[in-house]
Design a protein around this motif. Structure first.
Motif, short mmCIF file in Angstrom:
data_model
loop_
_atom_site.label_atom_id
_atom_site.label_comp_id
_atom_site.label_asym_id
_atom_site.label_seq_id
_atom_site.Cartn_x
_atom_site.Cartn_y
_atom_site.Cartn_z
N PRO A 135 25.70 -13.35 -39.60
CA PRO A 135 25.32 -13.06 -40.98
C PRO A 135 26.35 -13.44 -42.03
CG PRO A 135 25.96 -11.04 -39.85
CD PRO A 135 25.95 -12.13 -38.82
N TYR A 156 20.15 -17.07 -39.96
CA TYR A 156 20.30 -16.19 -41.13
C TYR A 156 19.98 -16.93 -42.42
CZ TYR A 156 22.20 -12.22 -38.57
OH TYR A 156 22.35 -11.15 -37.73
N GLU A 157 20.43 -18.17 -42.53
CA GLU A 157 20.19 -18.94 -43.74
C GLU A 157 18.69 -19.12 -44.01
OE1 GLU A 157 22.50 -22.58 -45.47
OE2 GLU A 157 20.97 -23.32 -44.04
N ASP A 187 16.48 -17.08 -42.96
CA ASP A 187 15.90 -15.73 -42.92
C ASP A 187 14.80 -15.64 -41.86
OD1 ASP A 187 15.84 -13.08 -43.73
OD2 ASP A 187 14.36 -13.43 -45.31
N GLU A 247 12.40 -14.46 -39.18
CA GLU A 247 11.83 -13.14 -38.87
C GLU A 247 11.94 -12.92 -37.37
OE1 GLU A 247 10.86 -9.75 -38.58
OE2 GLU A 247 10.40 -10.34 -40.64
N ILE A 296 18.80 -11.32 -34.39
CA ILE A 296 18.05 -12.45 -34.95
C ILE A 296 17.92 -13.58 -33.93
CG2 ILE A 296 20.01 -13.67 -36.03
CD1 ILE A 296 18.13 -13.99 -38.53
#
Length: 191
Positions: free
Chosen positions: A10, A40-41, A43, A45, A92
């Motif tokens: 993150p 993370y970049e 995002d 799900e 993630i």
């Protein structure tokens, strides 16, 4: 070689971010076609939906993640860069594996057992950091390493799986981190 570089941390200022940047730069300089995937970049799900779970074993299981499946099928090699937290990857990345590495994509399951689906992948490299010491992980059999390597072999038949871990991350000096970065660099030069 087409290389998918999957990154999960993150903090864009982290040591893992520096490892990801180095990995992408060295592979590109060596002439590889890379696709950097910063979970993370984008995002990503990580949570599997009820519909995804219901369709998990069906031919319609890639709805909504077709681009991730296409990148996996494009790749001839996959490099993972992430920290190991609580004996596993960040949520993630685990979610990406759960949602993208599906039956029919990474393997088929039938009366003859598991048939690998990622036979296009000839190399895997895992670059990770861990808070635990090397001796402590060895004492318990290094479950993260064992699970990842066994799983990758089962779905790809790949024999070229490299595990590079910087242990005792919370106690390392700048020199320790520099030496690990150099070690990773040497492995990437031979990739």
């Amino acid at each position: 070689m087409n290389v998918l570089v999957v990154y999960a941390h993150p903090n864009p200022e982290s040591y893992n971010a520096a490892l990801f940047k180095q990995t992408c730069e060295q592979l590109t300089r060596a002439g590889h076609n890379i696709h950097p995937l910063d979970l993370y970049e984008i995002d990503f799900e990580a949570r599997m939906s009820c519909e995804e779970r219901v369709n998990y074993m069906t031919k319609d299981n890639t709805n909504g993640i077709e681009d991730h499946v296409a990148k996996l099928r494009w790749a001839e090699a996959v490099v993972f860069v992430y920290p190991t937290w609580w004996m596993g990857p960040p949520a993630i990345l685990k979610g990406w594996l759960d949602r993208v590495w599906l039956p029919g994509v990474v393997a088929t399951f039938g009366p003859n057992g598991v048939q690998p689906g990622l036979t296009n992948i000839k190399k895997f490299m895992i670059i990770t950091t861990q808070g635990s010491s090397h001796w402590r992980m060895a004492l318990v059999g290094n479950p993260p390493r064992k699970m990842f390597k066994l799983s990758l072999k089962a779905i790809s038949k790949c024999k070229d799986i490299k595990w590079l871990a910087l242990y005792s991350m919370d106690k390392n000096t700048e020199e320790d981190r520099k030496q690990f970065m150099e070690k990773v660099g040497k492995h990437l030069q031979r990739f």
